[in-house]
Motif scaffolding. Structure first.
Motif, PDB file in Angstrom:
ATOM      1  N   PHE A   3      30.814   8.340 -15.765  1.00 46.97           N
ATOM      2  CA  PHE A   3      30.028   9.309 -15.326  1.00 46.97           C
ATOM      3  C   PHE A   3      30.948  10.054 -14.061  1.00 46.97           C
ATOM      4  N   VAL A   4      30.903  11.475 -14.156  1.00 45.64           N
ATOM      5  CA  VAL A   4      31.318  12.132 -12.956  1.00 45.64           C
ATOM      6  C   VAL A   4      30.209  12.982 -12.630  1.00 45.64           C
ATOM      7  N   LEU A   5      29.956  12.858 -11.240  1.00 48.12           N
ATOM      8  CA  LEU A   5      28.609  13.657 -10.753  1.00 48.12           C
ATOM      9  C   LEU A   5      29.129  14.382  -9.788  1.00 48.12           C
ATOM     10  N   ILE A   6      28.675  15.818  -9.733  1.00 49.42           N
ATOM     11  CA  ILE A   6      28.915  16.611  -8.539  1.00 49.42           C
ATOM     12  C   ILE A   6      27.641  16.739  -7.881  1.00 49.42           C
ATOM     13  N   LEU A   7      27.602  16.521  -6.533  1.00 52.94           N
ATOM     14  CA  LEU A   7      26.361  16.365  -5.710  1.00 52.94           C
ATOM     15  C   LEU A   7      26.687  17.396  -4.343  1.00 52.94           C
ATOM     16  N   ASN A   8      25.534  17.613  -4.237  1.00 53.20           N
ATOM     17  CA  ASN A   8      25.282  18.606  -2.712  1.00 53.20           C
ATOM     18  C   ASN A   8      24.328  17.983  -2.168  1.00 53.20           C
ATOM     19  N   VAL A   9      24.869  17.454  -0.590  1.00 57.47           N
ATOM     20  CA  VAL A   9      23.746  16.862   0.146  1.00 57.47           C
ATOM     21  C   VAL A   9      23.960  17.401   1.677  1.00 57.47           C
ATOM     22  N   PRO A  10      22.714  17.323   2.416  1.00 58.01           N
ATOM     23  CA  PRO A  10      22.858  17.873   3.629  1.00 58.01           C
ATOM     24  C   PRO A  10      23.626  17.050   4.771  1.00 58.01           C
ATOM     25  N   SER A  11      24.032  15.725   4.619  1.00 61.24           N
ATOM     26  CA  SER A  11      24.794  15.048   5.402  1.00 61.24           C
ATOM     27  C   SER A  11      25.145  13.721   4.915  1.00 61.24           C
ATOM     28  N   MET A  12      26.152  13.359   5.700  1.00 61.87           N
ATOM     29  CA  MET A  12      26.629  11.896   4.913  1.00 61.87           C
ATOM     30  C   MET A  12      25.639  10.673   5.099  1.00 61.87           C
ATOM     31  N   ALA A  13      24.470  10.917   6.062  1.00 57.01           N
ATOM     32  CA  ALA A  13      23.670  10.127   6.001  1.00 57.01           C
ATOM     33  C   ALA A  13      22.703  10.142   4.882  1.00 57.01           C
ATOM     34  N   ASP A  14      22.561  11.252   4.509  1.00 60.34           N
ATOM     35  CA  ASP A  14      21.630  11.449   3.343  1.00 60.34           C
ATOM     36  C   ASP A  14      22.388  10.962   2.027  1.00 60.34           C
ATOM     37  N   TYR A  15      23.860  11.156   2.045  1.00 64.92           N
ATOM     38  CA  TYR A  15      24.541  10.549   0.823  1.00 64.92           C
ATOM     39  C   TYR A  15      24.290   9.126   1.055  1.00 64.92           C
ATOM     40  N   GLU A  16      24.453   8.588   2.000  1.00 61.07           N
ATOM     41  CA  GLU A  16      24.546   7.057   2.154  1.00 61.07           C
ATOM     42  C   GLU A  16      23.039   6.518   1.511  1.00 61.07           C
ATOM     43  N   ALA A  17      21.922   7.424   2.026  1.00 64.79           N
ATOM     44  CA  ALA A  17      20.780   7.072   1.456  1.00 64.79           C
ATOM     45  C   ALA A  17      20.626   7.250  -0.217  1.00 64.79           C
ATOM     46  N   LEU A  18      21.248   8.118  -0.754  1.00 63.71           N
ATOM     47  CA  LEU A  18      21.183   8.672  -1.845  1.00 63.71           C
ATOM     48  C   LEU A  18      22.006   7.253  -2.783  1.00 63.71           C
ATOM     49  N   THR A  19      23.205   6.813  -2.194  1.00 69.25           N
ATOM     50  CA  THR A  19      23.961   5.827  -2.853  1.00 69.25           C
ATOM     51  C   THR A  19      23.287   4.528  -2.929  1.00 69.25           C
ATOM     52  N   ARG A  20      22.291   4.396  -1.722  1.00 69.17           N
ATOM     53  CA  ARG A  20      21.455   3.049  -1.936  1.00 69.17           C
ATOM     54  C   ARG A  20      20.442   3.174  -3.200  1.00 69.17           C
ATOM     55  N   ARG A  21      19.822   4.320  -3.226  1.00 70.81           N
ATOM     56  CA  ARG A  21      18.902   4.521  -4.052  1.00 70.81           C
ATOM     57  C   ARG A  21      19.368   4.629  -5.466  1.00 70.81           C
ATOM     58  N   LEU A  22      20.616   5.268  -5.971  1.00 71.44           N
ATOM     59  CA  LEU A  22      20.992   5.634  -7.215  1.00 71.44           C
ATOM     60  C   LEU A  22      22.129   4.475  -7.578  1.00 71.44           C
ATOM     61  N   PHE A  23      22.831   3.960  -6.659  1.00 73.57           N
ATOM     62  CA  PHE A  23      23.855   3.182  -7.162  1.00 73.57           C
ATOM     63  C   PHE A  23      23.773   1.888  -6.717  1.00 73.57           C
ATOM     64  N   PHE A  24      23.442   1.531  -5.449  1.00 70.96           N
ATOM     65  CA  PHE A  24      23.357   0.030  -5.172  1.00 70.96           C
ATOM     66  C   PHE A  24      22.018  -0.647  -5.644  1.00 70.96           C
ATOM     67  N   ALA A  25      20.771   0.079  -5.959  1.00 70.83           N
ATOM     68  CA  ALA A  25      19.775  -0.287  -6.579  1.00 70.83           C
ATOM     69  C   ALA A  25      19.648  -0.501  -7.738  1.00 70.83           C
ATOM     70  N   ASN A  26      20.719   0.020  -8.458  1.00 66.54           N
ATOM     71  CA  ASN A  26      21.030  -0.155  -9.979  1.00 66.54           C
ATOM     72  C   ASN A  26      21.867  -1.337 -10.463  1.00 66.54           C
ATOM     73  N   ASN A  27      21.366  -2.164 -10.984  1.00 67.27           N
ATOM     74  CA  ASN A  27      22.103  -3.340 -11.438  1.00 67.27           C
ATOM     75  C   ASN A  27      23.277  -3.178 -12.571  1.00 67.27           C
ATOM     76  N   ASN A  28      23.045  -1.819 -13.131  1.00 62.50           N
ATOM     77  CA  ASN A  28      24.040  -1.733 -14.130  1.00 62.50           C
ATOM     78  C   ASN A  28      25.321  -0.730 -13.598  1.00 62.50           C
ATOM     79  N   VAL A  29      25.267  -0.315 -12.428  1.00 56.62           N
ATOM     80  CA  VAL A  29      26.164   0.444 -11.789  1.00 56.62           C
ATOM     81  C   VAL A  29      27.364  -0.669 -11.024  1.00 56.62           C
ATOM     82  N   LYS A  30      28.507  -0.676 -11.861  1.00 52.36           N
ATOM     83  CA  LYS A  30      29.502  -1.745 -11.462  1.00 52.36           C
ATOM     84  C   LYS A  30      30.117  -1.400 -10.214  1.00 52.36           C
TER      85      LYS A  30
END
Length: 170
Positions: free
Chosen positions: A114-141
């Motif tokens: 997948f290729v995603l294009i994201l817009n976020v307010p800050s790097m802190a918001d991006y970090e929170a998103l990565t935890r929720r969307l990628f790290f918490a997903n066992n299928n994201v390698k």
């Protein structure tokens, strides 16, 4: 007059010219389009309706400046899945679709899934998103992040002016 054949609709030079104008500014009055391409306003109206009904025109939208709405960081993310079973791919699509920060999502062939294009307010918001969307997903390698330094060209404007034999109004 040259034509473009699509899966459901054949476009002639007038259609291509209308699309080129609407891609630059979809608020262009139909009478101005008619003048530019030498058709009547009712003919332009009928063609636009046909282009919408056939799905060539999928939406009339406003393009926003992310910085002016509090989303100044644009980030491109390549996402690789652990397993590529169809049910897991569909789950990933559903998760990406549900995330408001994901502006565009492409399921692609090649070195990434997948290729995603994201817009976020800050790097802190991006970090929170990565935890929720990628790290918490066992299928994201793995995922790879690319922070956009400058938005040089955006949007989904098709290069209709490159169609042989068709010239579009400037």
């Amino acid at each position: 007059m040259p034509r473009i054949s699509g899966s459901s609709l054949e476009l002639d030079g007038f259609d291509v010219a209308i699309l080129a104008i609407l891609q630059r500014d979809n608020h262009t009055p139909q009478r101005k389009i008619a003048e530019a391409i030498h058709l009547s306003a009712p003919a332009v109206q009928r063609r636009i309706r046909r282009l919408e009904e056939s799905g060539v025109i999928t939406a009339n939208v406003a393009t926003l400046d992310p910085a002016k709405i509090g989303q100044p960081l644009t980030i491109v993310v390549n996402v690789d899945l652990e397993r590529e079973r169809s049910v897991l791919i569909d789950e990933a699509k559903k998760a990406f679709l549900a995330e408001a920060s994901v502006q565009q999502c492409y399921y692609v062939a090649g070195e990434t899934d997948f290729v995603l294009i994201l817009n976020v307010p800050s790097m802190a918001d991006y970090e929170a998103l990565t935890r929720r969307l990628f790290f918490a997903n066992n299928n994201v390698k793995r995922f790879r992040t690319f922070v956009v330094m400058d938005r040089v060209k955006t949007g989904t404007t098709l290069s209709l002016d490159k169609v042989p034999g068709i010239s579009t109004p400037q």
